[in-house]
Design a protein around this motif. Structure first.
Motif, PDB file in Angstrom:
ATOM      1  N   GLU A 151       0.843  -1.196   0.000  1.00 39.81           N
ATOM      2  CA  GLU A 151       0.000   0.000   0.000  1.00 39.81           C
ATOM      3  C   GLU A 151       0.882   1.252   0.000  1.00 39.81           C
ATOM      4  OE1 GLU A 151      -3.197  -0.154  -0.288  1.00 39.81           O
ATOM      5  OE2 GLU A 151      -3.353  -2.336  -0.121  1.00 39.81           O
TER       6      GLU A 151
ATOM      7  N   ARG B 277       0.903   4.005  -2.109  1.00 36.43           N
ATOM      8  CA  ARG B 277       0.215   5.287  -2.281  1.00 36.43           C
ATOM      9  C   ARG B 277      -0.506   5.698  -1.007  1.00 36.43           C
ATOM     10  NH1 ARG B 277      -3.440   5.942  -7.543  1.00 36.43           N
ATOM     11  NH2 ARG B 277      -1.330   5.649  -8.392  1.00 36.43           N
ATOM     12  N   SER B 278      -1.172   4.755  -0.386  1.00 31.39           N
ATOM     13  CA  SER B 278      -1.862   5.069   0.860  1.00 31.39           C
ATOM     14  C   SER B 278      -0.884   5.431   1.969  1.00 31.39           C
ATOM     15  CB  SER B 278      -2.724   3.877   1.286  1.00 31.39           C
ATOM     16  OG  SER B 278      -3.403   4.137   2.491  1.00 31.39           O
ATOM     17  N   THR B 279       0.274   4.784   2.000  1.00 31.69           N
ATOM     18  CA  THR B 279       1.282   5.105   3.015  1.00 31.69           C
ATOM     19  C   THR B 279       1.828   6.514   2.834  1.00 31.69           C
ATOM     20  OG1 THR B 279       1.891   2.762   3.137  1.00 31.69           O
ATOM     21  CG2 THR B 279       3.453   4.363   4.035  1.00 31.69           C
TER      22      THR B 279
ATOM     23  N   TYR C  42       0.278   9.013   1.435  1.00 32.55           N
ATOM     24  CA  TYR C  42      -0.781   9.935   1.829  1.00 32.55           C
ATOM     25  C   TYR C  42      -0.865  10.076   3.354  1.00 32.55           C
ATOM     26  CZ  TYR C  42      -5.466  11.693   2.774  1.00 32.55           C
ATOM     27  OH  TYR C  42      -6.525  12.415   3.269  1.00 32.55           O
ATOM     28  N   GLN C  43      -0.713   8.972   4.062  1.00 30.22           N
ATOM     29  CA  GLN C  43      -0.751   9.032   5.517  1.00 30.22           C
ATOM     30  C   GLN C  43       0.480   9.743   6.077  1.00 30.22           C
ATOM     31  OE1 GLN C  43      -3.254   8.283   7.430  1.00 30.22           O
ATOM     32  NE2 GLN C  43      -4.491   7.508   5.736  1.00 30.22           N
TER      33      GLN C  43
ATOM     34  N   SER D 139      -0.423  13.291   5.817  1.00 28.81           N
ATOM     35  CA  SER D 139      -1.496  13.642   6.743  1.00 28.81           C
ATOM     36  C   SER D 139      -1.030  13.626   8.194  1.00 28.81           C
ATOM     37  CB  SER D 139      -2.663  12.661   6.558  1.00 28.81           C
ATOM     38  OG  SER D 139      -3.697  12.924   7.488  1.00 28.81           O
TER      39      SER D 139
ATOM     40  N   GLU E 222     -11.187   8.788  12.220  1.00 32.17           N
ATOM     41  CA  GLU E 222     -11.356   8.366  10.827  1.00 32.17           C
ATOM     42  C   GLU E 222     -11.763   6.902  10.725  1.00 32.17           C
ATOM     43  OE1 GLU E 222      -8.801   8.474   6.624  1.00 32.17           O
ATOM     44  OE2 GLU E 222      -7.893   9.116   8.513  1.00 32.17           O
TER      45      GLU E 222
ATOM     46  N   LYS F  33      -5.501  -2.700   4.656  1.00 33.78           N
ATOM     47  CA  LYS F  33      -5.948  -1.478   4.000  1.00 33.78           C
ATOM     48  C   LYS F  33      -5.917  -0.260   4.916  1.00 33.78           C
ATOM     49  CE  LYS F  33      -7.099  -3.102  -0.092  1.00 33.78           C
ATOM     50  NZ  LYS F  33      -6.475  -2.601  -1.351  1.00 33.78           N
ATOM     51  N   LEU F  34      -6.195  -0.459   6.191  1.00 34.34           N
ATOM     52  CA  LEU F  34      -6.366   0.672   7.094  1.00 34.34           C
ATOM     53  C   LEU F  34      -5.240   0.794   8.116  1.00 34.34           C
ATOM     54  CD1 LEU F  34     -10.196   0.288   7.817  1.00 34.34           C
ATOM     55  CD2 LEU F  34      -9.086   1.713   6.087  1.00 34.34           C
TER      56      LEU F  34
ATOM     57  N   PRO G  80      -0.881   1.055   6.454  1.00 33.08           N
ATOM     58  CA  PRO G  80      -0.363   2.348   5.982  1.00 33.08           C
ATOM     59  C   PRO G  80      -0.155   3.360   7.098  1.00 33.08           C
ATOM     60  CG  PRO G  80      -2.131   1.572   4.560  1.00 33.08           C
ATOM     61  CD  PRO G  80      -2.129   0.682   5.758  1.00 33.08           C
ATOM     62  N   ARG G  81      -1.064   3.412   8.045  1.00 34.80           N
ATOM     63  CA  ARG G  81      -0.914   4.362   9.152  1.00 34.80           C
ATOM     64  C   ARG G  81       0.234   3.966  10.071  1.00 34.80           C
ATOM     65  NH1 ARG G  81      -6.020   4.167   7.418  1.00 34.80           N
ATOM     66  NH2 ARG G  81      -7.262   6.085   7.436  1.00 34.80           N
TER      67      ARG G  81
END
Length: 313
Positions: A90, A92-94, A96-97, A100, A169, A192-193, A196-197
């Motif tokens: 993941e 792209r999601s990583t 983005y996090q 953020s 979230e 998925k959740l 990445p965070r």
């Protein structure tokens, strides 16, 4: 001559004892069912245990809930570790996090470190001035910021923001059944959740800690130069001469652990959120409290390990 009549011998009446009623009539002690015995005749083991006092009942419920949370937390952590080796990554999601959680937290980390450095300079300079040791202000602030204040204080302050955001979230997704939809589609919600965070928090916390260290030094140096007449060059030289790489590393090596704690606690309380918007609020509050306490507890053990493996000269 008369003959007397023969007397027949009198028979004594025999007492007949009545037989006890048979069991077919449903009367008598032999017809009692086992369940019809008096309560006092039951065995002690078959009685219900007496209720616990209110205080003990509350302690028992708290202990059971704590163990359940530990089990859920451990299962989620193990799932995140296993998901790290699964494809696809993941990425792209990583990223983005990371933006953020890290970039948006730079402002609060900078302001906190700057003013904490100023406060530390005022406190130590005034205290050392009474004993004629103001030249040691830079040394003390350098060691305290490198080993403890920069990583731990940044983790507590930034962790409250990051953890609350993650819990809100993920909790909103839980109460709106989006996580159930992810499972229904055959995907792994932990991958998925949570993953990445977790990766983003582990990466950004060392950067925020190093930035807090520099800004804390700058704030302390500014106050010492303007308020107490200590030249900035002298302050910087004395601080850097007393701080070694092992001092810096013994503080900064804690930051990845703090980042993992923040992300995992926030995701845990987000995934178990129930009860609509009110449940999201409760999950956010619990995340901030548990994150702060867990970071301070982990800081104690990590500091002991740092003293053991990275002793100062």
């Amino acid at each position: 001559m008369t003959t007397e009549p023969k007397r027949t011998p009198e028979r004594t009446p025999q007492r007949t004892t009545e037989a006890p009623p048979s069991s077919s009539t449903g009367q008598g002690p032999s017809s009692l069912a086992p369940n019809s015995l008096a309560p006092n005749s039951l065995a002690p083991n078959s009685l219900a245990p007496p209720p616990l006092p209110p205080l003990l009942a509350k302690i028992n419920d708290t202990a059971v809930g704590f163990v359940e949370h530990l089990g859920q937390f451990g299962r989620m952590t193990w799932g995140a570790v296993r998901a790290l080796f699964e494809r696809p990554l993941e990425i792209r999601s990583t990223i983005y996090q990371m933006e953020s959680l890290g970039v948006r937290s730079a402002a609060i980390a900078s302001v906190t470190a700057l003013f904490v450095g100023m406060v530390m300079a005022v406190q130590f300079a005034i205290g050392l001035q009474k004993f004629g040791g103001m030249e040691y202000t830079g040394r003390i602030i350098g060691l305290s910021f490198s080993r403890e204040l920069a990583p731990t204080l940044t983790a507590v302050i930034v962790g409250g923001r990051i953890g609350a955001g993650i819990a809100a979230e993920v909790g909103s997704m839980a109460v709106t059944e989006q996580i159930d939809a992810i499972r229904a589609l055959g995907a792994n919600p932990v991958k998925k959740l949570v993953l990445p965070r977790l990766l983003a928090s582990i990466v950004v916390m060392p950067v925020l800690g190093a930035m807090a260290l520099v800004l804390g030094f700058g704030g302390a140096m500014l106050i010492c130069a303007t308020e107490f007449g200590i030249p900035a060059g002298f302050f910087l030289r004395t601080a850097l001469s007393s701080v070694t790489f092992m001092d810096y590393f013994s503080g900064m090596y804690k930051t990845p652990f703090f980042g993992a704690i923040i992300a995992l606690v926030g995701c845990h309380f987000g995934l178990i959120t129930r009860g609509g918007t009110e449940g999201v609020g409760h999950a956010t509050t619990r995340t901030v409290v548990v994150t702060s306490i867990t970071i301070l507890i982990a800081d104690f053990f990590l500091t002991k390990m740092a003293i053991m493996f990275f002793p100062s000269r």
